[in-house]
Design a protein around this motif. Structure first.
Motif, short mmCIF file in Angstrom:
data_model
loop_
_atom_site.label_atom_id
_atom_site.label_comp_id
_atom_site.label_asym_id
_atom_site.label_seq_id
_atom_site.Cartn_x
_atom_site.Cartn_y
_atom_site.Cartn_z
N GLU A 159 3.20 -13.13 -20.20
CA GLU A 159 3.47 -12.08 -19.08
C GLU A 159 3.83 -12.76 -17.86
OE1 GLU A 159 -0.49 -10.15 -18.53
OE2 GLU A 159 -0.54 -10.09 -20.62
N LEU A 160 4.08 -14.13 -17.75
CA LEU A 160 4.53 -14.58 -16.64
C LEU A 160 5.99 -14.21 -16.36
CD1 LEU A 160 3.57 -18.52 -17.19
CD2 LEU A 160 2.79 -16.90 -15.29
N ARG A 161 6.81 -13.79 -17.59
CA ARG A 161 8.09 -13.49 -17.37
C ARG A 161 8.11 -11.91 -16.58
NH1 ARG A 161 8.36 -15.36 -22.65
NH2 ARG A 161 8.55 -13.26 -23.33
N SER A 162 7.00 -11.30 -16.68
CA SER A 162 7.23 -9.81 -16.21
C SER A 162 7.12 -9.89 -14.75
CB SER A 162 5.91 -9.00 -16.88
OG SER A 162 4.80 -9.83 -16.87
N ALA A 163 7.49 -8.63 -14.06
CA ALA A 163 7.53 -8.55 -12.81
C ALA A 163 6.09 -9.24 -12.00
CB ALA A 163 7.75 -7.38 -12.24
N GLY A 164 6.12 -9.75 -10.84
CA GLY A 164 5.00 -10.37 -10.28
C GLY A 164 4.53 -11.76 -10.95
N GLY A 165 5.13 -12.18 -12.00
CA GLY A 165 4.71 -13.50 -12.78
C GLY A 165 4.87 -14.65 -11.60
N ALA A 166 6.08 -14.72 -10.80
CA ALA A 166 6.18 -15.88 -10.09
C ALA A 166 5.03 -15.78 -8.88
CB ALA A 166 7.59 -15.66 -9.50
N GLU A 167 4.83 -14.65 -8.38
CA GLU A 167 3.94 -14.19 -7.16
C GLU A 167 2.59 -14.63 -7.68
OE1 GLU A 167 6.12 -12.07 -8.05
OE2 GLU A 167 7.47 -12.30 -6.34
N ALA A 168 2.18 -14.23 -8.87
CA ALA A 168 0.91 -14.50 -9.40
C ALA A 168 0.64 -16.02 -9.62
CB ALA A 168 0.60 -13.98 -10.59
N LEU A 169 1.62 -16.58 -9.98
CA LEU A 169 1.57 -18.23 -10.28
C LEU A 169 1.50 -19.09 -8.92
CD1 LEU A 169 1.13 -19.92 -12.65
CD2 LEU A 169 3.97 -20.28 -12.70
N ALA A 170 2.22 -18.56 -8.00
CA ALA A 170 2.57 -19.28 -6.80
C ALA A 170 1.09 -18.86 -6.10
CB ALA A 170 3.40 -18.80 -5.91
N GLY A 171 0.72 -17.81 -6.15
CA GLY A 171 -0.68 -17.32 -5.56
C GLY A 171 -1.93 -18.26 -6.03
N ALA A 172 -1.90 -18.74 -7.08
CA ALA A 172 -2.97 -19.53 -7.94
C ALA A 172 -2.89 -20.81 -6.94
CB ALA A 172 -2.47 -19.71 -9.15
N PHE A 173 -1.47 -21.23 -6.71
CA PHE A 173 -1.31 -22.72 -6.07
C PHE A 173 -1.71 -22.75 -4.79
CE2 PHE A 173 0.40 -23.89 -10.31
CZ PHE A 173 0.29 -25.28 -10.22
N ALA A 174 -1.53 -21.38 -4.18
CA ALA A 174 -1.42 -21.21 -2.75
C ALA A 174 -3.26 -21.39 -2.42
CB ALA A 174 -1.25 -19.81 -2.34
N THR A 175 -3.97 -20.68 -3.56
CA THR A 175 -5.51 -20.68 -3.49
C THR A 175 -5.91 -22.13 -3.53
OG1 THR A 175 -5.54 -18.54 -4.26
CG2 THR A 175 -7.40 -19.61 -4.37
N ALA A 176 -5.29 -22.78 -4.55
CA ALA A 176 -5.67 -24.13 -4.44
C ALA A 176 -5.27 -25.28 -3.28
CB ALA A 176 -5.21 -24.95 -6.09
N LEU A 177 -4.35 -24.80 -3.05
CA LEU A 177 -3.91 -25.60 -1.73
C LEU A 177 -4.91 -25.41 -0.61
CD1 LEU A 177 0.01 -25.41 -1.98
CD2 LEU A 177 -1.34 -27.52 -1.59
N ALA A 178 -5.17 -24.08 -0.47
CA ALA A 178 -6.26 -23.71 0.56
C ALA A 178 -7.41 -24.20 0.38
CB ALA A 178 -6.01 -22.28 0.93
N ALA A 179 -8.03 -24.41 -0.69
CA ALA A 179 -9.44 -24.51 -1.11
C ALA A 179 -9.97 -25.83 -0.82
CB ALA A 179 -9.66 -24.07 -2.58
N GLY A 180 -9.19 -26.91 -0.20
CA GLY A 180 -9.89 -28.38 -0.01
C GLY A 180 -9.25 -28.89 0.97
#
Ligand SMILES: Cc1ncc(COP(=O)(O)O)c(C=O)c1O
Length: 434
Positions: A178-199
């Protein structure tokens, strides 16, 4: 099939010691083929150990090793230097984007990870603003030394000791297909954005441009661009692990070239020396290297091994870079890779197949169960094709010199292997007789 004697004193890596397996004894390699001790030739679908990118027995690489061995096998590199290390560092500086022109040499991908983490950690101290949190993929793999092992959240890398610094593992927000479907890149980058902001501010984010051991997971286009932007936003160093992707494997010189990003540090191994000799490198910027200039006499970077930058390894690697350019291997990986992927996509209808994905000469067939993957690997070997499985992912990663005929043969042998493993009952039977 030849077997190692059951009383073998050789302790093989990553293999259960009690396993009742008789390993095939490999004795010779030529081009895209390898031969076992019984005289059976196989198509090498794993490039030796995912590193024989120029194929086996390449005369230019053999000559480069022989020349250097005769001239000077190796010499101390903290007080001296040798032309082979200088030539390799200069060659890498020409290949890498931006100002990634400062190269540190080691022996393995794991050591490159270790060196990169030490550079990152010391860099922040050098800057008078210590940071130590590192963010990686849960399904990433950066090696098997103690520190590298902790950077991964894969069960195969689990260990009982504590990590020397905080590590946050980011999980894939959706299954690989599902990473290849529309929104895959945003979802993945969003997970890193959360991790960067979380600590607390992270010292570094370290990722592979394509997850190798995690299951041949192709990351969506645009993800690395967004990750670069996020790292800039948080002042965090971006470390890209090109140990597997580097030197043409994905159809571009480096995996990060698909997105056109430049990391702050890059780790490299495998294809750098065509798999002929152990070698790895970390390249970074003059700014990061320069931050070490006030280190006391013993310092600079307090890391290195007896064989770091071994002259024979450097000579072979410098020649490998030339062979890759002279033989157009990066372009070949792109063309042969798309042929391989479209051939394997024909197998998508098989009931056990969940996904077929790939980039350059990394092709992955994900199946329903780990036993199915192991059974297909075993069947393929019986048919004359060596491939590899990581969990439920079956991976085909042939040398970059692979021809159209090799690809056609590989696809045919894969189809036959898959057809023979039709049901879970079947693969349990195969596993018993393996
Ligand atoms: C992406 C990646 N990083 C690091 C490593 C570790 O390299 P080595 O096995 O040479 O220590 C590997 C090995 O497969 C790898 O695929």
């Amino acid at each position: 099939m030849s077997s190692a004697t059951p009383t073998s004193t050789f302790w093989r890596p990553w293999t259960p010691v009690a396993a009742a397996t008789d390993p095939v004894v490999m004795v010779e390699g030529r081009g895209t083929r390898v031969r076992d001790a019984d005289g059976t030739w196989y198509v090498d679908g794993i490039s030796g150990m995912m590193n024989a990118s120029c194929g086996h027995g390449h005369p230019r690489l053999l000559q480069a090793a022989a020349r250097q061995l005769e001239q000077l096998a190796h010499f101390e590199l903290s007080a001296f230097t040798h032309p082979a290390a200088e030539a390799l560092a200069a060659g890498l500086a020409r290949l890498l984007p931006g100002d990634l022109g400062e190269t540190f040499l080691v022996n393995s991908g794991s050591e490159a990870t270790e060196a990169a983490m030490r550079i990152v950690s010391q860099y922040w101290r050098n800057m008078g603003a210590p940071r130590d949190r590192v963010i990686t993929f849960q399904a990433g793999y950066h090696g098997s030394t103690a520190l590298a092992q902790k950077l991964s959240g894969l069960p195969s890398n689990a260990s009982d000791w504590a990590a020397p610094f905080p590590i946050d593992h980011v999980r894939l927000p959706v299954p690989p297909r599902e990473l290849r479907s529309a929104g895959g890149a945003e979802a993945l980058a969003g997970a890193f954005a959360t991790a960067l902001a979380a600590g607390p501010p992270a010292a570094a984010v370290m990722v592979e441009p394509l997850l190798n051991v995690g299951g041949g997971i192709v990351l969506p286009a645009g993800f690395l661009t967004e990750l670069r932007r996020l790292c800039d936003q948080y002042g965090t160093l971006l470390v890209l692990d090109e140990v597997f992707c580097g030197f043409g494997r994905t159809g571009r010189m480096f995996g990060f070239d698909h997105d056109g990003v430049t990391p702050d540090l890059v780790t490299m191994s495998k294809g750098i020396s065509g798999g002929y000799v152990p070698l790895a490198a970390v390249s970074t910027t003059p700014e990061i290297k320069g931050s070490f200039r006030h280190e006391p006499m013993i310092g600079g970077l307090r890391y290195g091994h007896t064989t770091s930058g071994h002259a024979v390894a450097c000579a072979v690697a410098a020649e490998t870079l030339e062979v890759i350019a002279d033989e157009g291997l990066v372009g070949n990986a792109k063309v042969r890779g798309s042929e391989l992927l479209s051939g394997l996509r024909e197998l998508e209808d098989h009931p056990s197949v969940i996904d077929v994905r790939g980039l350059g000469l990394v092709a992955t067939i994900e199946v329903d169960e780990q036993e199915t993957a192991s059974a297909v690997v075993a069947e393929a070997r019986r048919g004359g094709l060596i491939i590899r499985s990581q969990g439920t992912a079956i991976m085909v990663m042939p040398p970059l010199i692979t021809t159209a005929a090799d690809v056609a043969e590989t696809v045919q042998l894969m189809a036959q292997a898959l057809a023979r493993v039709t049901s879970s009952a079947d693969h349990r039977l195969h596993a018993v007789h393996q």
